[in-house]
Write an enzyme that holds these catalytic residues in place. Sequence first.
Site, PDB file in Angstrom:
ATOM      1  CB  THR A 228     -27.390 -19.083  67.575  1.00 13.93           C
ATOM      2  OG1 THR A 228     -27.802 -17.864  66.952  1.00 13.93           O
ATOM      3  CG2 THR A 228     -26.260 -19.716  66.824  1.00 13.93           C
ATOM      4  CG  ASP A 229     -31.241 -17.871  72.857  1.00 15.40           C
ATOM      5  OD1 ASP A 229     -31.872 -16.916  72.341  1.00 15.40           O
ATOM      6  OD2 ASP A 229     -31.456 -18.268  74.014  1.00 15.40           O
ATOM      7  CD1 TRP A 230     -32.193 -12.183  68.209  1.00 16.61           C
ATOM      8  CD2 TRP A 230     -32.507 -14.373  68.033  1.00 16.61           C
ATOM      9  NE1 TRP A 230     -33.004 -12.405  67.113  1.00 16.61           N
ATOM     10  CE2 TRP A 230     -33.203 -13.742  66.979  1.00 16.61           C
ATOM     11  CE3 TRP A 230     -32.554 -15.771  68.102  1.00 16.61           C
ATOM     12  CZ2 TRP A 230     -33.943 -14.441  66.023  1.00 16.61           C
ATOM     13  CZ3 TRP A 230     -33.292 -16.470  67.165  1.00 16.61           C
ATOM     14  CH2 TRP A 230     -33.970 -15.810  66.139  1.00 16.61           C
TER      15      TRP A 230
END
Length: 799
Positions: A228-230
């Site tokens: 995931t993106d953060w």
Amino acid sequence: MKHKEIIDKMSLEEKIAFCSGKSFWQTKDFSKYGIPSLFLSDGPHGLRKQVGENDHLGLNGSVRTTCFPTASAASATWDLELIEEMGNAIGKEAVKEEVNVVLGPGVNMKRSPICGRNFEYFSEDPFLSGKLGSAWIQGVQSNGVGTSLKHFALNNQELKRMSTDVLVDERALREYYLTAFEMAVKESKPTTVMCAYNKIDGIYCSDNKRLLWDILREEWGFDGAVVTDWGATNDRVEGFKAGLDLEMPGSKGRFDKEVKEAVESGILDESYIDKAVDRLLELIDRTTNTDKSIVDEDIHLKNHQLARKVAAAGGVLLKNEDKILPLKKDMNVTVIGELAKTPRYQGTGSSLVTPTKLNSLLDGISEYTKKINFAPGYTLGDYDNDDLIKEAVEKAKGCDKLILCIGLTDIYESESFDREHMRIPNNQMKLLKNLLNVNKDIIVVLVGGSAIEMPWADNVKSILHMQLSGQAGGLAAADLLFGKENPSGKLTETYPYKYEDVVNSSYFIKNPKLGDYLESMYCGYRYFETTEKEVRYPFGYGLSYTEFKYSDIDIRILDKYEIEVTATIQNIGDFDGAEVAQLYVAPQTHGAYRPVKELKGFNKVNLKKGEINKVSFKLDKRSFAIYSLDKGDWIVEEGKYYIQIGASCKDIRLEQVVELKGEKPVKSDCSEWYYSLKGIPTKKDFVTIYGEYPEYVPQTRGCYDMTSSIKEMKETSLVNKIMYKAMEKTIAKTNGGKVDYTNSRFRMIMDSASDNPMKSMPLFSPESMSVELAEFFVDTANGHMIKGLKKILKRSKSK
């Protein structure tokens, strides 16, 4: 499964936990199974490794590493070998710093020139972005270091990026927005792909099985891990089903219990988790066998020179009237502009690198002459200062050569918010106007990571565009100004006369939670060339100190759609130089709607004065194909296609036609706008290619949910308004105590925090914002404060 032996030893709880980050940048380790932790680091144009306080916005310090030119500047080189060399250098620095995965490259399309993060993306063209991204990945991964291709997919705006729902027609999705990702996956095999924050057709990317499994894995053959993106995790159970492997930065176990319950109740098959663990173990195998002996002791010195080389190759000469450039050594020069002394060399946000050293334009010019007269002329904040202007004007009167450094400052481009317009700061415009009253021979050195309006371009003698050119950009600019290097950079995005000329300017981010891509694939030059609308500088444009002659186009059909194209390029000018020959395919089939031409090949060739050489291009089925909605596959329409070779999308020098067999051309059953492109597309036009979709309904009291933000809810809720003000004061303390929306750091943090969906708040700060507290703010905004308080009290009693 390759790692079945280890997976069989792990408990269900351990496997679930393994798929979530251990800390902000690290994955979990299990020593009893011989599983080490991986370190991931931001870094499209250099590593941002944090060893102290961690964040995802470039707020806290990081170790010193080489800051290369940002993607917008590096892409202007059009040089695959050089981009691979830059990637290799970043990979070696990752080995030195014990980083396992570098989070990059970003290959999102520049749908609009005012997206605040465009400096981090390569181009408005998917073919060019795909090729450059592939080269970068190959360079980094040649050292045994992993990469993370991002942001998958349709992350084309910063406003509401964590919650916006992107509605895009299937052909635009396939032919424009996914192509660069597809090319990079197939050509360079990145170790990971990073899913974006946003929704696509109502489904968050982290939960989107069609995106992460059907397309990415089944169609494209991706065999790496999806991360995931953060803070982009939405529903961890659905994420496992969709093919999401690693949640970063981890949620302190927030999702682990519900995932376990989903397995035990039969909602989630344990095999999904096993497969995710297997892919993460494979990621460890691929990224933990690096050899530190490949890192030279003087790596930072070497990479500083490489950064200088890349910046010089990406510098774009937009204008050179009366051949005012190149300058002669040891001549008297007057340099005006605070940006010449205080360089803006990278963007703001998660890609912010702490450089090993930094050279300004003044540093660079001093290598060629010591006869420098300098005046700042303006402040970096957009404030009028008549004294600075007066000083600059006096120094500009009658000087030998006047170099003016202007461009976009930090507040104009940043992660977390989009640009409000395409102009340079007002105080710089005022300075330029005053300078033109006393000196017409102005050489502009322009900085900025994305397209800029230039109503003043006709009034100056020369424009050298350096974009955001990294820590050695000042040296590179001087190399170009004084002729040590011959400009060879070409624009990788269109520069319109004004923002209003952009097709989606009237509706881009107007309803930020619903991104309806009414224009389909008609972005950048695809729109401007098809409508024949004039622009300031076209895609692919860039001048040189020398001239090039194109001749002898030759086309050889090797197979049905396998075609080899060659042409001759001759340097007929007075300097050695390099030219980027660009190949465009212009269909004449009169079937489905499509752009009038598209880039399908490019070749950068270095030629000494008078030298002649051949350039060659390889075309295949995808060079001519469109995506068929009926067949769910790529098809070539039967008919004629012009093969065009030129110095830009508008400057076509050679052309020849080929006739191809294929599917019978059929006109698309859609609104006429997609053929004529007259006026601005409407929702009525869009439904003919997309289908019906829900209208955007602004959230109000009683309708807020966990996708709402403090910034939205404060409009109708006193409690949320108080919370918003508290956020301002808290964030202001980290910025000198002042609430200042003209400060890029303050605005980035404030926008990111206050406009973050409530569902994501506990992911970033679980100690200060529990799920129950986040729900309290939503309940209160909906008029149910007591309900929200009961949830908090219930949680307190259960502790």
